[in-house]
Motif scaffolding. Structure first.
Motif, PDB file in Angstrom:
ATOM      1  N   ALA A  21      33.496  31.412  32.384  1.00  0.00           N
ATOM      2  CA  ALA A  21      33.709  32.634  32.797  1.00  0.00           C
ATOM      3  C   ALA A  21      32.867  33.058  33.899  1.00  0.00           C
ATOM      4  CB  ALA A  21      33.660  33.614  31.719  1.00  0.00           C
ATOM      5  N   ALA A  25      33.868  33.574  37.841  1.00  0.00           N
ATOM      6  CA  ALA A  25      33.695  35.036  38.412  1.00  0.00           C
ATOM      7  C   ALA A  25      32.915  34.715  39.728  1.00  0.00           C
ATOM      8  CB  ALA A  25      32.878  35.844  37.527  1.00  0.00           C
ATOM      9  N   ARG A  36      37.893  44.109  47.425  1.00  0.00           N
ATOM     10  CA  ARG A  36      38.115  43.282  46.174  1.00  0.00           C
ATOM     11  C   ARG A  36      36.755  42.726  45.507  1.00  0.00           C
ATOM     12  NH1 ARG A  36      41.681  46.156  45.839  1.00  0.00           N
ATOM     13  NH2 ARG A  36      43.913  45.355  45.473  1.00  0.00           N
ATOM     14  N   LEU A  38      32.858  42.754  44.456  1.00  0.00           N
ATOM     15  CA  LEU A  38      31.911  43.542  43.908  1.00  0.00           C
ATOM     16  C   LEU A  38      30.397  42.894  44.151  1.00  0.00           C
ATOM     17  CD1 LEU A  38      32.972  44.445  40.310  1.00  0.00           C
ATOM     18  CD2 LEU A  38      32.397  45.967  42.127  1.00  0.00           C
ATOM     19  N   TRP A  40      26.906  41.747  42.848  1.00  0.00           N
ATOM     20  CA  TRP A  40      26.472  41.389  41.459  1.00  0.00           C
ATOM     21  C   TRP A  40      25.351  42.117  41.259  1.00  0.00           C
ATOM     22  CZ3 TRP A  40      28.441  38.090  38.139  1.00  0.00           C
ATOM     23  CH2 TRP A  40      29.446  37.127  38.314  1.00  0.00           C
ATOM     24  N   ARG A  98      39.209  54.666  46.137  1.00  0.00           N
ATOM     25  CA  ARG A  98      39.261  53.262  46.636  1.00  0.00           C
ATOM     26  C   ARG A  98      39.893  53.256  48.016  1.00  0.00           C
ATOM     27  NH1 ARG A  98      39.884  49.431  42.606  1.00  0.00           N
ATOM     28  NH2 ARG A  98      39.731  48.008  44.342  1.00  0.00           N
ATOM     29  N   TRP A 116      33.087  51.688  44.771  1.00  0.00           N
ATOM     30  CA  TRP A 116      33.543  50.607  43.801  1.00  0.00           C
ATOM     31  C   TRP A 116      33.816  49.397  44.785  1.00  0.00           C
ATOM     32  CZ3 TRP A 116      31.725  51.499  39.353  1.00  0.00           C
ATOM     33  CH2 TRP A 116      31.483  52.710  38.852  1.00  0.00           C
TER      34      TRP A 116
ATOM     35  N   ALA B  34      42.332  40.368  39.285  1.00  0.00           N
ATOM     36  CA  ALA B  34      42.899  40.695  40.727  1.00  0.00           C
ATOM     37  C   ALA B  34      42.167  41.849  41.248  1.00  0.00           C
ATOM     38  CB  ALA B  34      44.441  40.883  40.580  1.00  0.00           C
ATOM     39  N   ASP B  35      41.294  42.594  40.484  1.00  0.00           N
ATOM     40  CA  ASP B  35      40.866  43.825  40.944  1.00  0.00           C
ATOM     41  C   ASP B  35      39.816  44.160  40.291  1.00  0.00           C
ATOM     42  OD1 ASP B  35      42.032  47.372  41.128  1.00  0.00           O
ATOM     43  OD2 ASP B  35      40.549  46.344  42.263  1.00  0.00           O
ATOM     44  N   PRO B  36      38.426  43.462  40.400  1.00  0.00           N
ATOM     45  CA  PRO B  36      37.259  43.877  39.839  1.00  0.00           C
ATOM     46  C   PRO B  36      36.738  45.258  40.095  1.00  0.00           C
ATOM     47  CG  PRO B  36      37.106  41.727  40.714  1.00  0.00           C
ATOM     48  CD  PRO B  36      38.519  42.077  41.100  1.00  0.00           C
ATOM     49  N   PRO B  37      36.678  45.769  41.247  1.00  0.00           N
ATOM     50  CA  PRO B  37      36.299  47.078  41.388  1.00  0.00           C
ATOM     51  C   PRO B  37      36.939  48.145  40.766  1.00  0.00           C
ATOM     52  CG  PRO B  37      36.619  45.821  43.546  1.00  0.00           C
ATOM     53  CD  PRO B  37      37.279  45.275  42.525  1.00  0.00           C
ATOM     54  N   GLY B  38      38.138  47.943  40.378  1.00  0.00           N
ATOM     55  CA  GLY B  38      39.018  48.899  39.680  1.00  0.00           C
ATOM     56  C   GLY B  38      38.656  48.777  38.246  1.00  0.00           C
ATOM     57  N   ALA B  40      35.589  47.847  37.208  1.00  0.00           N
ATOM     58  CA  ALA B  40      34.211  48.343  37.197  1.00  0.00           C
ATOM     59  C   ALA B  40      34.264  49.816  37.253  1.00  0.00           C
ATOM     60  CB  ALA B  40      33.461  47.797  38.460  1.00  0.00           C
ATOM     61  N   GLN B  41      35.109  50.447  37.827  1.00  0.00           N
ATOM     62  CA  GLN B  41      35.357  52.034  37.921  1.00  0.00           C
ATOM     63  C   GLN B  41      35.562  52.150  36.351  1.00  0.00           C
ATOM     64  OE1 GLN B  41      38.345  53.320  40.585  1.00  0.00           O
ATOM     65  NE2 GLN B  41      37.647  55.178  40.664  1.00  0.00           N
ATOM     66  N   LEU B  54      27.206  47.060  35.359  1.00  0.00           N
ATOM     67  CA  LEU B  54      28.860  47.279  35.438  1.00  0.00           C
ATOM     68  C   LEU B  54      29.344  46.245  36.253  1.00  0.00           C
ATOM     69  CD1 LEU B  54      29.179  51.014  35.936  1.00  0.00           C
ATOM     70  CD2 LEU B  54      29.899  49.858  33.904  1.00  0.00           C
ATOM     71  N   ALA B  55      28.902  45.773  37.366  1.00  0.00           N
ATOM     72  CA  ALA B  55      29.668  44.669  38.259  1.00  0.00           C
ATOM     73  C   ALA B  55      29.510  43.609  37.605  1.00  0.00           C
ATOM     74  CB  ALA B  55      28.906  44.763  39.728  1.00  0.00           C
ATOM     75  N   PRO B  56      28.273  42.750  36.885  1.00  0.00           N
ATOM     76  CA  PRO B  56      28.440  41.577  36.237  1.00  0.00           C
ATOM     77  C   PRO B  56      29.623  41.507  35.228  1.00  0.00           C
ATOM     78  CG  PRO B  56      26.341  42.292  36.802  1.00  0.00           C
ATOM     79  CD  PRO B  56      26.949  43.406  37.061  1.00  0.00           C
ATOM     80  N   LEU B  59      33.045  41.422  36.701  1.00  0.00           N
ATOM     81  CA  LEU B  59      33.456  40.444  37.203  1.00  0.00           C
ATOM     82  C   LEU B  59      33.553  39.206  36.171  1.00  0.00           C
ATOM     83  CD1 LEU B  59      31.002  40.243  40.184  1.00  0.00           C
ATOM     84  CD2 LEU B  59      33.501  40.212  40.215  1.00  0.00           C
ATOM     85  N   THR B  60      32.986  39.173  34.961  1.00  0.00           N
ATOM     86  CA  THR B  60      32.726  38.021  34.140  1.00  0.00           C
ATOM     87  C   THR B  60      33.798  38.110  33.072  1.00  0.00           C
ATOM     88  OG1 THR B  60      30.389  37.887  34.765  1.00  0.00           O
ATOM     89  CG2 THR B  60      31.388  36.496  32.813  1.00  0.00           C
ATOM     90  N   TRP B  63      37.582  36.944  33.146  1.00  0.00           N
ATOM     91  CA  TRP B  63      37.333  35.497  33.276  1.00  0.00           C
ATOM     92  C   TRP B  63      37.321  34.957  31.691  1.00  0.00           C
ATOM     93  CZ3 TRP B  63      39.650  32.626  36.441  1.00  0.00           C
ATOM     94  CH2 TRP B  63      39.730  33.001  38.078  1.00  0.00           C
TER      95      TRP B  63
END
Lengths: 188, 155
Positions: A21, A25, A36, A38, A40, A98, A116, B34-38, B40-41, B54-56, B59-60, B63
């Motif tokens: 994962a 990522a 799209r 982020l 880290w 967004r 974001w 498809a939308d990690p920022p979404g 995260a929000q 939040l970001a890690p 993202l993870t 997956w």
């Protein structure tokens, strides 16, 4: 002692799941587009300097008279009438939603600065470097109805030196409902 | 009298549960990948986690859902995948339940970020999501417990 083949080995499987994962990522984020991706961590020095394409509005001299810098707090809420007055008198408007929402429609003259999407910290620093007056009122809005993105952006702007941050609590839905000027597309 | 639970159906049931659970996890993973920022929000909206993770997590986690779903579908490391699925479902349920308890309406983000909802719609979706997650957790648990015939589940 050897485990029988086919025995359950969660100490092997589960770290493998997490490792896969994490790897996927990292790779997918590296190749993601700007809307799209982020960061880290909050501030990544590896982010390239963004091209903000800024064109600061020409503010009216009355702005600071009616909305002086905030002495005791980073931000202050304003209502629709105050936001409309500020927009018509040349205050800088920032849209914290967004990019996709911004492109579909935003307050006329507002600049998109999604909290974001990647590169936010670099964009905020560039904004502070280019702003003609950090004491001039800056209006931040998002989707209204308890949306907190505008407050998140206000905190970041306050850290880099902006002294007069106003949160338009009604946000874009209220502005649009009142049929006030909006633009569509990627430009303010 | 024939006991339906002692027939071939009993042998195929764990596979069916694994496939169903796997498909749900894949359906949940793709929109968030498809939308990690979404995502995260959405995680930020729960107001439970420190901002710096939040970001890690955004993202993870999707997956992890994907690989868990694929493992369940393929029947590989099924018990471990079921254990991960159970942990994820209990975590999501806990987050939803805690926010329901404190009256804080959130967008679940379970299957990606959707259109904005009213507060009433959010609370309704949270209750439905909580019920769904608990059912999925029970299904995942069923893949971990010994079978009625005393045999251990497949690894």
């Amino acid at each position: 002692m050897r485990l029988p083949s086919g025995a359950w080995k969660p100490w092997v499987d589960i770290p493998a799941f997490f490792g896969l994962a994490l790897l996927c990522a990292g790779v997918s984020n590296h190749f993601a587009g700007p809307t799209r991706r982020l960061s880290w961590v909050s501030a990544s020095p590896a982010d390239p300097p963004p091209a903000l394409g800024l064109d600061f509005p020409d503010p009216s001299p009355d702005l600071l008279t009616r909305f002086p810098p905030l002495a005791d707090r980073p931000e202050s809420d304003i209502d629709a009438e105050a936001a409309h007055w500020l927009q018509s008198h040349g205050a800088l408007f920032l849209d914290a939603r967004r990019t996709q929402a911004y492109t579909l429609g935003h307050i006329a003259g507002a600049m998109g600065l999604s909290v974001w999407e990647g590169g936010l910290d670099a964009k905020v620093e560039q904004l502070a470097a280019l702003a003609p007056d950090l004491k001039a009122p800056v209006v931040i809005y998002c989707s209204g109805g308890g949306c907190t993105d505008s407050h998140i952006l206000a905190q970041k702007l306050w850290v880099v030196g902006f002294k007069n941050l106003r949160i338009y609590t009604g946000g874009f839905p209220e502005w649009e409902a009142r049929a006030w000027p909006i633009h569509r597309g990627a430009q303010p | 009298m024939i006991n339906p639970l002692n027939g071939p159906w009993n042998r195929w049931l764990p596979h069916l549960v694994g496939w169903g659970l796997g498909l749900v996890f894949l359906a949940a993973a793709f929109p968030k990948i498809a939308d990690p920022p979404g995502f995260a929000q959405a995680l930020h909206g729960f107001a439970l986690l420190p901002a710096r993770i939040l970001a890690p997590l955004a993202l993870t986690l999707p997956w992890l859902e994907l690989w868990t779903g694929l493992a369940l579908l393929a029947g590989l490391a099924r018990r471990s995948a079921a254990l991960v699925a159970l942990a994820l479902m209990l975590s999501f349920s806990g987050a939803l339940g805690w926010n329901l308890h404190r009256g804080h309406a959130v967008d679940c983000g379970c299957f990606g970020s959707g259109a904005a909802h009213t507060t009433e719609e959010r609370f309704r979706d949270m209750k439905l999501g909580l019920g769904r997650n608990l059912i999925l957790a029970l299904l995942a648990l069923s893949l971990l417990v010994p079978r009625r015939d005393g045999r251990e589940p497949a690894p």
